[in-house]
Design an enzyme around this catalytic site. Structure first.
Site, mmCIF file in Angstrom:
data_model
loop_
_atom_site.group_PDB
_atom_site.id
_atom_site.type_symbol
_atom_site.label_atom_id
_atom_site.label_comp_id
_atom_site.label_asym_id
_atom_site.label_seq_id
_atom_site.Cartn_x
_atom_site.Cartn_y
_atom_site.Cartn_z
ATOM 1 N N CYS A 60 0.840 -1.206 0.000
ATOM 2 C CA CYS A 60 0.000 0.000 0.000
ATOM 3 C C CYS A 60 0.872 1.252 0.000
ATOM 4 C CB CYS A 60 -0.907 0.017 1.228
ATOM 5 S SG CYS A 60 -2.063 -1.359 1.345
ATOM 6 N N ASP A 81 36.481 6.024 23.025
ATOM 7 C CA ASP A 81 37.108 7.275 23.426
ATOM 8 C C ASP A 81 37.061 7.303 24.955
ATOM 9 O OD1 ASP A 81 38.149 9.901 23.246
ATOM 10 O OD2 ASP A 81 36.136 10.709 23.539
ATOM 11 N N ASP A 105 34.576 12.947 17.477
ATOM 12 C CA ASP A 105 35.062 11.690 16.910
ATOM 13 C C ASP A 105 34.313 11.343 15.625
ATOM 14 O OD1 ASP A 105 36.804 11.201 19.112
ATOM 15 O OD2 ASP A 105 35.071 10.603 20.292
#
Length: 829
Positions: free
Chosen positions: A126, A528, A731
C-alpha cells in the site's frame, strides 16, 4: 502576508495587474495584504516568488524584476514572462545556457514540505503504491510514504500543485489523507467506521457459517434438492453486504491498484472474494447446491479482523515513536514584559524566556536562568532518577518537571530542539530500509502478479488433468488465498519499528536500522576516554603558574574557553566565575581539533591545549613545568597547558572519574569475545592510568581525530568488525569509518552527530542494552521471514493438489499473520 482568493465580484481585469510581473491579474488572481496595502498576483508562482523577495533583507530596496531570483524563475517557467523578460531571457541564453542543476536549486528554494496522515494502509505494498502515485504527481519533487506510521512526507512546489490535489490523488486510491493537525479526530472516526464494517461482517458471517455447516454435515438429509436450494437465497442475501459493504475498502484499493498497473495484496483478496461470490451466484441460477458464500464472507471478515489486530500491534510497537510526536504540540508560558501568556512551543524563539507548571513536559531545549527544578529525564535517557537543575544548567525537551517553577531561556526553536532532532532521526531510520526489508519488498512486488499467474495455471492444469471445472475453481481460489503475502509484508517493518520504539524508551536512539543489525556481530570496540568511559565532569585539582599572577592567567584562559564546548572548558569557566573573575572579550578565536584553542583576549595572545598543541604552535614547555605535569598525569589527572604572548606560563590539572558501570560493561564485552581498545587525546600517562583501572590492554594517548580514523581502518583491514564509541561530534571521522558508530550522551546538535546509534543516557551500560536489542530484533526478523516462507512453502503445494479448501486457506492466512504479529510483540516485552 496572507494570501486569499479574491471573490469574483472584486475582479477587475482591466485595472488589476500583478504586483510582481506587471501582467494582468486575470479572472482568478491571488490577493495578499502587505504592510496594510492590498496587492494582487496573476498566479501562485508570482505570489510565492514575491514572498521570498519581500522577506529577504538583501532585496528590500531593489527592483524585484531585476533580481537573479526573478530571472531564474522566468527562465525555469515558474512564473509568466513579459515581452521585456523574454528579450532579456533570450540575450542571457545566447551568453550562457541555463544549467539543469540551477533549476533544481531554484525548485528546492521554492519548495514546501507537508506531512500527511494516511490511515488504513494494510501492508508495505500500500505504501509503495501511494508513494509511486504521489511521486508522479506534477509539481511533486519527492514523496516518502511510511507504512508503519501511516505518514507521507511530500516535498512539492506550491505554485504547481496544492495540498488538496495531493489529498485527492490519495483519495482516488481508496485512502484518506489528512494534515498532521487533523490526525487524532480523523483517526478516531475512521477507527469507528472500520469497527462498524467489521461488526457487520462478523454478524452475517457467523450466520452464514452456521447454515453452511448444517448443509455440509448433512443435518438436512431429508430435504430434497429443491429444499436445500432454498437456503441459498438467505446465504446470498447475507453475503452481499459482507462483500460489498464490509469489503468495500478492499475492493476499492484493488481497483485503484489495477488502474495504475500496480497490483497489490488487496488485488489477491478481491479476486478470491469476488470469484467465490459470483461463482456461488451463478450456481444459484443454474440450480447447483455447491455454494461458497461462506468462503467469500470468511475471507473478508478474517482480513478485516487481521488488519485490526495488526493496526493495534503497530500502535503498540510504535508507541516509543508516536510519543515524541505528541510532545511537539506542547505549550509553555512565555514571559514578556513582566507578563506570562500561554503559547505553543512553535511560537517560542531562541533567547525567549518561558516557564512551565509542575508535571508538565518541556517541549523545548532551554537554560535555567531563575529558580531551580527537579527534572525527570527518563523519557529521553531511560534513567528514572530525578536530577536537580539550577541556574546555568541545560534542560532538554522531553524532560518532565517534577517540582519547582523555573524560568528558562530558549536555546533553540522547537524544530531544532533535541526533541525535534530525535523525531527527524527516527523518521530517517524508519524510512531507510535494511536488507531484510528490501528483500521482502522486492518479493512482495513480484509475488502478487506471480500468484495470479499461478492460480490461473493451477486451474488450467486441473481441468486438463480431467477434473471438473468446479474443482479447478476451488483450487485456484485456494492458491490465491493461501499465498497472499500479508505476513511477508509486515515481517520486517513491524519488527523494525518495534525495535526503534523500544530503543527510544531505553535511551538508545537508533538512526540506522541496518547498523543495529550489524551490532550483534562486532568483535572489536574502540572507546574514546573522556565522557565515554569517564564521567566527563572535571574538577580543577591544581593550577601551576610560573609567576604570581595565577588569577589573571585563569581569567584570560577562561575567557578563551567560553567559546568551547569541551568538558574541560566548562570547569575552567566555572572556576573563574566562582572566583569572581571578569571574563573578557575574545577575538580571532581558533580551534585545532584534538589539540586545543587560541585567540586574542584584549591585547594578549592566548593558547590553551595539550602538548601536541604547544608543539604545533612552536611553543617550548619549560622542563620544570613538564616534570610537574607528568607527576599529575601519573595520578590520572588531565593537564591543560597555556601560553600567553608566545610563552608557556603554566598548566591546569583537572580530575575526572571513571563511570561506575564502565568496568562491568567492559568485562561483559570481553566475556562475549569482544576486544576493547581505548584511544584518547589526553596524555599517554593519564590514558594509561585509566586503562589500567578498567583492565584495557590496548590503549593510546595523545591520539588526534585522524589517528582514531586510521586505527579503526587498520583494524578493519585485519578483517575485524569494529564499533567506535565516542562523543558523537569530535570523533565524527572515526564514528563514520567504523562498522557501527555509537555516540554517548545527548549532544547539542544530534543532526551533526556522525553516529549510527546514540546512547542518550551517557552510561556505558546502554551498550549492552543496544547489543541485546540487536540480537533480539535480528532473531525476530529471521523468525518472521521463516514463518512467512514456511507457510507459503507448505501451503502452495497443498492448495494446488486440492488437499486444502478455500475456507481452510483463509484460516491459515489469518494464523500466519497472527504468528508474525505475536512474535514481533516479544520485542516490546
Amino acid at each position: 502576508m496572507k494570501a486569499q482568493e479574491i471573490p469574483e465580484s472584486m475582479h477587475d481585469p482591466d485595472t488589476s495587474s500583478c504586483e510582481l510581473c506587471g501582467l494582468p491579474a486575470g479572472r482568478s488572481p491571488v490577493a495578499a495584504t502587505i504592510d496594510g496595502r492590498k496587492v494582487r498576483f496573476c498566479c501562485p508562482g508570482c505570489h510565492h516568488v514575491f514572498q521570498i523577495l519581500f522577506n529577504d533583507p538583501a532585496t528590500q530596496h531593489e527592483n524585484y524584476r531585476e533580481t537573479e531570483l526573478y530571472r531564474a524563475c522566468v527562465a525555469a517557467g515558474l512564473i509568466p514572462a513579459t515581452e521585456e523578460d523574454l528579450l532579456t531571457l533570450q540575450e542571457t541564453r545566447e551568453e550562457e545556457k541555463p544549467r539543469s542543476h540551477e533549476k533544481e536549486n531554484l525548485e528546492e528554494a521554492l519548495s514546501h514540505k507537508v506531512v500527511l496522515h494516511i490511515p488504513g494502509m494494510w501492508c508495505t505494498a500500500c505504501s509503495w503504491l501511494l508513494e509511486e502515485v504521489l511521486r508522479r504527481t506534477e509539481g511533486v519533487l519527492r514523496a516518502e510514504v511510511l507504512f508503519l506510521t501511516d505518514t507521507a512526507t511530500v516535498t512539492y512546489l506550491p505554485h504547481r500543485v496544492k495540498v488538496e490535489t495531493l489529498q485527492k490523488s490519495v483519495a482516488r486510491l481508496g485512502y484518506q489523507a489528512h494534515l498532521q493537525g487533523e490526525r487524532s479526530g480523523e483517526a478516531a472516526r475512521e477507527k469507528r467506521e472500520w469497527l462498524l464494517r467489521f461488526g457487520v461482517a462478523a454478524i452475517f458471517t457467523c450466520n452464514i457459517m452456521m447454515i453452511s455447516f448444517a448443509l455440509y454435515w448433512g443435518f438436512f438429509r431429508e430435504l430434497e434438492r429443491e429444499g436445500i436450494s432454498m437456503f441459498s437465497y438467505p446465504l446470498w442475501l447475507m453475503a452481499t453486504p459482507v462483500v460489498f459493504y464490509s469489503g468495500w475498502p478492499i475492493l476499492r484499493r484493488a481497483a485503484a491498484g489495477a488502474r495504475h498497473m500496480k497490483l497489490n495484496m488487496e488485488a489477491l483478496i478481491a479476486v478470491g472474494t469476488l470469484a467465490a461470490y459470483f461463482y456461488s451466484v451463478v450456481q444459484i441460477w443454474l440450480g447447483g447446491i455447491h455454494l461458497y458464500f461462506d468462503t467469500a464472507s470468511m475471507l473478508v471478515t478474517l482480513v478485516l479482523l487481521g488488519k485490526f489486530i495488526e493496526t493495534q500491534a503497530r500502535e503498540k510497537v510504535s508507541r516509543g515513536v508516536s510519543e515524541l510526536f505528541a510532545l511537539t504540540s506542547g505549550k509553555v508560558r512565555l514571559c514578556t514584559a513582566g507578563r506570562e501568556r500561554w503559547v505553543s512551543a512553535e511560537g517560542v524563539r531562541p533567547n525567549d524566556r518561558f516557564t512551565l507548571d509542575p508535571h508538565q513536559r518541556f517541549p523545548l531545549d532551554g537554560v535555567l536562568v531563575e529558580n531551580t527544578a527537579l527534572v525527570d529525564q527518563s523519557f529521553l535517557t531511560g534513567e528514572s532518577r530525578p536530577v536537580r537543575k539550577g541556574p546555568g544548567d541545560e534542560v532538554h525537551g522531553g524532560s518532565l518537571l517534577l517540582e519547582g517553577r523555573p524560568v528558562l531561556r530558549a536555546t533553540r526553536t522547537a524544530q531544532e530542539s533535541s526533541l525535534g532532532q530525535m523525531i527527524s532521526l527516527m523518521q530517517e531510520a524508519l524510512h531507510n530500509k535494511d536488507p531484510y526489508e528490501r528483500l521482502a519488498d522486492r518479493l512482495t512486488q513480484i509475488l502478487v502478479p506471480a500468484i495470479l499467474v499461478l492460480a490461473g495455471a493451477t486451474a488450467l492444469v486441473t481441468v486438463l488433468s480431467g477434473h471438473s471445472p468446479e474443482e479447478a475453481f476451488l483450487r485456484a481460489v485456494t492458491v490465491l488465498v493461501i499465498t497472499c503475502p500479508c505476513a511477508l509484508g509486515i515481517a520486517t517493518p513491524l519488527a523494525k519499528v518495534a525495535a526503534i520504539g523500544r530503543g527510544r524508551s531505553e535511551g538508545v536512539l537508533v538512526r540506522d536500522a541496518a547498523a543495529l543489525e550489524r551490532l550483534k556481530d562486532l568483535d572489536t570496540m574502540v572507546f574514546d576516554k573522556t565522557g565515554t568511559l569517564t564521567e566527563g565532569t572535571y574538577t580543577l585539582r591544581h593550577h601551576e603558574a610560573t609567576g604570581p599572577n595565577a588569577p589573571e592567567h585563569l581569567e584570560k584562559v577562561a575567557s578563551l574557553e567560553v567559546c568551547s564546548n569541551h568538558f574541560l572548558a566548562r570547569e575552567l569557566v566555572k572556576q573563574a566565575r566562582n572566583g569572581g573573575l571578569t571574563l573578557q572579550e575574545v577575538s580571532r578565536w581558533k580551534e585545532w581539533e584534538g589539540m586545543g584553542i587560541g585567540g586574542m583576549v584584549n591585547a594578549t595572545e592566548v593558547v590553551a591545549g595539550n602538548r601536541a598543541c604547544m608543539a604545533f604552535k612552536g611553543l617550548s614547555i619549560p622542563e620544570d613545568l613538564k616534570t610537574k605535569a607528568e607527576g599529575h598525569e601519573r595520578k590520572g589527572l588531565t593537564v591543560v597547558f597555556y601560553a600567553l604572548d608566545g610563552r608557556v606560563e603554566g598548566y591546569f590539572a583537572l580530575g575526572d572519574h571513571v563511570r561506575n558501570s564502565a568496568l562491568e560493561v567492559l568485562n561483559h564485552l570481553k566475556s562475549q569475545g569482544v576486544a576493547c581498545h581505548m584511544l584518547s587525546g589526553d596524555s599517554p600517562h593519564t590514558t594509561a592510568v585509566i586503562a589500567s583501572a578498567l583492565g584495557i590492554d590496548f590503549h593510546r594517548g595523545g591520539a588526534l581525530p585522524q589517528d582514531k580514523v586510521r586505527h579503526v581502518k587498520k583494524l578493519q583491514e585485519q578483517g575485524r568488525r569494529v564499533a567506535m564509541v565516542g562523543d558523537g561530534v569530535n570523533d565524527a571521522g572515526a564514528l563514520a569509518q567504523a562498522d557501527v558508530g555509537m555516540a554517548v550522551g545527548v549532544t547539542a546538535d544530534l543532526l551533526r552527530d556522525a553516529s549510527d546509534i546514540t546512547l542518550l543516557s551517557g552510561k556505558p551500560g546502554r551498550i549492552l542494552a543496544a547489543r541485546h536489542l540487536s540480537v533480539l530484533t535480528t532473531r525476530i526478523i529471521r523468525q518472521n521471514l521463516f514463518f512467512a516462507f514456511l507457510y507459503n512453502a507448505l501451503g502452495i503445494p497443498l492448495a494446488m493438489t486440492g488437499l486444502l479448501n478455500p475456507l481452510v486457506a483463509v484460516l491459515a492466512m489469518f494464523a500466519s499473520s497472527l504468528s508474525v504479529i505475536g512474535n514481533t510483540l516479544r520485542i516490546r516485552t
